[in-house]
Design a protein around this motif. Structure first.
Motif, PDB file in Angstrom:
ATOM      1  N   ALA A  14     -31.095  37.493  13.631  1.00 16.14           N
ATOM      2  CA  ALA A  14     -29.650  37.241  13.610  1.00 16.14           C
ATOM      3  C   ALA A  14     -29.013  37.852  12.363  1.00 16.14           C
ATOM      4  CB  ALA A  14     -29.381  35.736  13.668  1.00 16.14           C
ATOM      5  N   VAL A  15     -29.662  37.717  11.245  1.00 19.47           N
ATOM      6  CA  VAL A  15     -29.129  38.297  10.006  1.00 19.47           C
ATOM      7  C   VAL A  15     -29.118  39.821  10.098  1.00 19.47           C
ATOM      8  CG1 VAL A  15     -29.578  38.598   7.527  1.00 19.47           C
ATOM      9  CG2 VAL A  15     -29.696  36.317   8.558  1.00 19.47           C
ATOM     10  N   ARG A  16     -30.147  40.395  10.675  1.00 14.50           N
ATOM     11  CA  ARG A  16     -30.177  41.854  10.850  1.00 14.50           C
ATOM     12  C   ARG A  16     -29.036  42.315  11.758  1.00 14.50           C
ATOM     13  NH1 ARG A  16     -36.509  43.773  11.095  1.00 14.50           N
ATOM     14  NH2 ARG A  16     -37.177  42.603   9.260  1.00 14.50           N
ATOM     15  N   ALA A  17     -28.774  41.575  12.824  1.00 17.66           N
ATOM     16  CA  ALA A  17     -27.653  41.918  13.702  1.00 17.66           C
ATOM     17  C   ALA A  17     -26.336  41.827  12.933  1.00 17.66           C
ATOM     18  CB  ALA A  17     -27.629  40.995  14.923  1.00 17.66           C
ATOM     19  N   ALA A  18     -26.203  40.819  12.077  1.00 13.07           N
ATOM     20  CA  ALA A  18     -24.980  40.663  11.278  1.00 13.07           C
ATOM     21  C   ALA A  18     -24.831  41.811  10.274  1.00 13.07           C
ATOM     22  CB  ALA A  18     -24.988  39.317  10.556  1.00 13.07           C
ATOM     23  N   VAL A  19     -25.934  42.252   9.701  1.00 17.57           N
ATOM     24  CA  VAL A  19     -25.893  43.395   8.762  1.00 17.57           C
ATOM     25  C   VAL A  19     -25.423  44.644   9.503  1.00 17.57           C
ATOM     26  CG1 VAL A  19     -27.343  44.969   7.406  1.00 17.57           C
ATOM     27  CG2 VAL A  19     -27.586  42.496   7.128  1.00 17.57           C
ATOM     28  N   LEU A  20     -25.955  44.873  10.700  1.00 12.82           N
ATOM     29  CA  LEU A  20     -25.551  46.051  11.464  1.00 12.82           C
ATOM     30  C   LEU A  20     -24.086  45.959  11.894  1.00 12.82           C
ATOM     31  CD1 LEU A  20     -28.710  46.750  13.646  1.00 12.82           C
ATOM     32  CD2 LEU A  20     -28.099  47.679  11.411  1.00 12.82           C
ATOM     33  N   ALA A  21     -23.624  44.755  12.230  1.00 18.16           N
ATOM     34  CA  ALA A  21     -22.201  44.575  12.569  1.00 18.16           C
ATOM     35  C   ALA A  21     -21.329  44.912  11.367  1.00 18.16           C
ATOM     36  CB  ALA A  21     -21.947  43.138  13.029  1.00 18.16           C
ATOM     37  N   ASP A  47     -22.020  40.655  16.922  1.00 17.56           N
ATOM     38  CA  ASP A  47     -21.654  39.273  16.595  1.00 17.56           C
ATOM     39  C   ASP A  47     -22.165  38.317  17.667  1.00 17.56           C
ATOM     40  OD1 ASP A  47     -20.325  40.085  14.293  1.00 17.56           O
ATOM     41  OD2 ASP A  47     -18.327  40.033  15.219  1.00 17.56           O
ATOM     42  N   ILE A  48     -22.064  38.734  18.926  1.00 22.42           N
ATOM     43  CA  ILE A  48     -22.583  37.913  20.032  1.00 22.42           C
ATOM     44  C   ILE A  48     -24.094  37.756  19.889  1.00 22.42           C
ATOM     45  CG2 ILE A  48     -22.966  37.842  22.533  1.00 22.42           C
ATOM     46  CD1 ILE A  48     -20.188  39.267  22.784  1.00 22.42           C
ATOM     47  N   VAL A  49     -24.769  38.840  19.548  1.00 21.97           N
ATOM     48  CA  VAL A  49     -26.217  38.781  19.337  1.00 21.97           C
ATOM     49  C   VAL A  49     -26.538  37.773  18.234  1.00 21.97           C
ATOM     50  CG1 VAL A  49     -28.252  40.092  18.596  1.00 21.97           C
ATOM     51  CG2 VAL A  49     -26.583  41.149  20.138  1.00 21.97           C
ATOM     52  N   THR A  50     -25.815  37.870  17.129  1.00 23.64           N
ATOM     53  CA  THR A  50     -26.053  36.971  15.995  1.00 23.64           C
ATOM     54  C   THR A  50     -25.899  35.514  16.405  1.00 23.64           C
ATOM     55  OG1 THR A  50     -25.267  38.652  14.439  1.00 23.64           O
ATOM     56  CG2 THR A  50     -25.289  36.382  13.655  1.00 23.64           C
ATOM     57  N   LEU A  51     -24.777  35.188  17.020  1.00 24.78           N
ATOM     58  CA  LEU A  51     -24.525  33.803  17.435  1.00 24.78           C
ATOM     59  C   LEU A  51     -25.540  33.330  18.463  1.00 24.78           C
ATOM     60  CD1 LEU A  51     -20.639  33.802  17.607  1.00 24.78           C
ATOM     61  CD2 LEU A  51     -22.089  32.621  15.946  1.00 24.78           C
ATOM     62  N   SER A  52     -25.876  34.182  19.405  1.00 24.85           N
ATOM     63  CA  SER A  52     -26.846  33.801  20.439  1.00 24.85           C
ATOM     64  C   SER A  52     -28.209  33.486  19.839  1.00 24.85           C
ATOM     65  CB  SER A  52     -26.978  34.915  21.478  1.00 24.85           C
ATOM     66  OG  SER A  52     -25.766  35.111  22.155  1.00 24.85           O
ATOM     67  N   LEU A  53     -28.633  34.278  18.885  1.00 27.37           N
ATOM     68  CA  LEU A  53     -29.937  34.046  18.263  1.00 27.37           C
ATOM     69  C   LEU A  53     -29.956  32.732  17.481  1.00 27.37           C
ATOM     70  CD1 LEU A  53     -30.745  37.677  17.174  1.00 27.37           C
ATOM     71  CD2 LEU A  53     -32.059  36.307  18.808  1.00 27.37           C
ATOM     72  N   TYR A  54     -28.833  32.368  16.886  1.00 23.97           N
ATOM     73  CA  TYR A  54     -28.746  31.111  16.144  1.00 23.97           C
ATOM     74  C   TYR A  54     -28.615  29.902  17.061  1.00 23.97           C
ATOM     75  CZ  TYR A  54     -28.259  32.868  11.351  1.00 23.97           C
ATOM     76  OH  TYR A  54     -28.490  33.425  10.124  1.00 23.97           O
ATOM     77  N   GLU A  55     -27.939  30.062  18.189  1.00 22.12           N
ATOM     78  CA  GLU A  55     -27.527  28.893  18.970  1.00 22.12           C
ATOM     79  C   GLU A  55     -28.262  28.681  20.289  1.00 22.12           C
ATOM     80  OE1 GLU A  55     -23.322  29.359  19.393  1.00 22.12           O
ATOM     81  OE2 GLU A  55     -22.943  28.936  17.280  1.00 22.12           O
ATOM     82  N   GLU A  56     -28.978  29.689  20.782  1.00 20.78           N
ATOM     83  CA  GLU A  56     -29.593  29.558  22.097  1.00 20.78           C
ATOM     84  C   GLU A  56     -31.110  29.633  22.017  1.00 20.78           C
ATOM     85  OE1 GLU A  56     -27.897  32.215  25.007  1.00 20.78           O
ATOM     86  OE2 GLU A  56     -25.952  32.119  24.007  1.00 20.78           O
ATOM     87  N   ALA A 139     -41.314  42.459   2.241  1.00 24.65           N
ATOM     88  CA  ALA A 139     -41.801  41.153   1.809  1.00 24.65           C
ATOM     89  C   ALA A 139     -40.806  40.032   2.100  1.00 24.65           C
ATOM     90  CB  ALA A 139     -42.127  41.194   0.321  1.00 24.65           C
ATOM     91  N   THR A 140     -39.523  40.356   2.070  1.00 22.58           N
ATOM     92  CA  THR A 140     -38.493  39.346   2.324  1.00 22.58           C
ATOM     93  C   THR A 140     -37.412  39.941   3.214  1.00 22.58           C
ATOM     94  OG1 THR A 140     -37.101  39.963   0.439  1.00 22.58           O
ATOM     95  CG2 THR A 140     -38.858  38.333   0.016  1.00 22.58           C
ATOM     96  N   GLU A 141     -36.624  39.066   3.798  1.00 27.29           N
ATOM     97  CA  GLU A 141     -35.518  39.543   4.631  1.00 27.29           C
ATOM     98  C   GLU A 141     -34.435  40.201   3.778  1.00 27.29           C
ATOM     99  OE1 GLU A 141     -34.587  40.243   7.902  1.00 27.29           O
ATOM    100  OE2 GLU A 141     -36.741  40.003   7.980  1.00 27.29           O
ATOM    101  N   ALA A 142     -34.292  39.809   2.531  1.00 24.62           N
ATOM    102  CA  ALA A 142     -33.321  40.467   1.648  1.00 24.62           C
ATOM    103  C   ALA A 142     -33.695  41.935   1.463  1.00 24.62           C
ATOM    104  CB  ALA A 142     -33.248  39.758   0.298  1.00 24.62           C
ATOM    105  N   VAL A 143     -34.976  42.206   1.320  1.00 25.04           N
ATOM    106  CA  VAL A 143     -35.459  43.584   1.216  1.00 25.04           C
ATOM    107  C   VAL A 143     -35.198  44.316   2.531  1.00 25.04           C
ATOM    108  CG1 VAL A 143     -37.515  45.031   0.929  1.00 25.04           C
ATOM    109  CG2 VAL A 143     -37.163  43.055  -0.564  1.00 25.04           C
ATOM    110  N   ALA A 144     -35.477  43.651   3.650  1.00 24.71           N
ATOM    111  CA  ALA A 144     -35.254  44.262   4.956  1.00 24.71           C
ATOM    112  C   ALA A 144     -33.785  44.623   5.144  1.00 24.71           C
ATOM    113  CB  ALA A 144     -35.723  43.321   6.065  1.00 24.71           C
ATOM    114  N   GLN A 145     -32.894  43.762   4.704  1.00 27.41           N
ATOM    115  CA  GLN A 145     -31.460  44.036   4.831  1.00 27.41           C
ATOM    116  C   GLN A 145     -31.063  45.270   4.028  1.00 27.41           C
ATOM    117  OE1 GLN A 145     -29.294  40.418   3.886  1.00 27.41           O
ATOM    118  NE2 GLN A 145     -30.890  39.251   4.924  1.00 27.41           N
ATOM    119  N   ALA A 146     -31.567  45.391   2.819  1.00 24.94           N
ATOM    120  CA  ALA A 146     -31.268  46.563   1.993  1.00 24.94           C
ATOM    121  C   ALA A 146     -31.834  47.825   2.642  1.00 24.94           C
ATOM    122  CB  ALA A 146     -31.849  46.382   0.591  1.00 24.94           C
TER     123      ALA A 146
END
Length: 167
Positions: A14-21, A47-56, A139-146
């Motif tokens: 979900a965070v990766r989808a938000a970064v791409l958005a 955004d739909i992907v992000t919300l869906s991954l968090y909520e469904e 090693a971390t999602e913060a690294v993945a986001q960068a």
């Protein structure tokens, strides 16, 4: 009553989808009207992907729900139909990688000729391959986001190269 709680992998996706958005929204500032509209569409679908991954709850064995999968497929179609966005075909792999850890595919080289364009593309593909390796072992999602920021900067450069080749 049981409350759904997303897995760590679903939250990462979900965070990766938000970064791409966010990347898509930033690109609208400098894009043509046509590409800008497609980028807005891509961002809204992500955004739909992000919300869906968090909520469904996941409906598929790889940990993704149908609504996220459908929105991701629609976003990929928008990117494929509008190559000037700099989002490559199949970019959804960067989101789903957090769920399934499938190897990230190396993009096919463009058939570029003249003025060193083929060599430039080869260097960009090699750099993408390196970043894919780093992303897979982040090693971390913060690294993945960068790393995603760097990956999509290279994809944008490849889209610019293809545009130059088309003239």
């Amino acid at each position: 009553m049981t409350t759904f709680e997303p897995t760590e992998q679903a939250r990462a996706a979900a965070v990766r989808a938000a970064v791409l958005a966010d990347i898509a929204r930033r690109r609208t500032l400098i894009a043509s009207a046509w590409n800008g509209r497609a980028l807005v569409d891509i961002a809204e679908l992500l955004d739909i992907v992000t919300l869906s991954l968090y909520e469904e709850e996941p409906t598929r064995p790889d940990g993704i729900c149908d609504s996220a999968l459908l929105a991701l497929a629609d976003a990929e179609t928008a990117a494929t139909d509008t190559p000037g966005t700099g989002f490559p075909a199949g970019f959804g792999q960067y989101v789903t990688h957090a769920l399934d850890h499938r190897p990230l595919t190396i993009p096919t080289r463009f058939a570029l000729t003249g003025c060193g364009l083929a060599e430039d593309d080869a260097q960009l593909v090699a750099a993408l391959d390196t970043l894919h390796g780093h992303l897979a072992s982040a090693a971390t999602e913060a690294v993945a986001q960068a790393l995603l920021e760097a990956v999509f900067a290279l994809h944008n450069k490849r889209a610019d190269l293809a545009q130059l080749a088309r003239g």
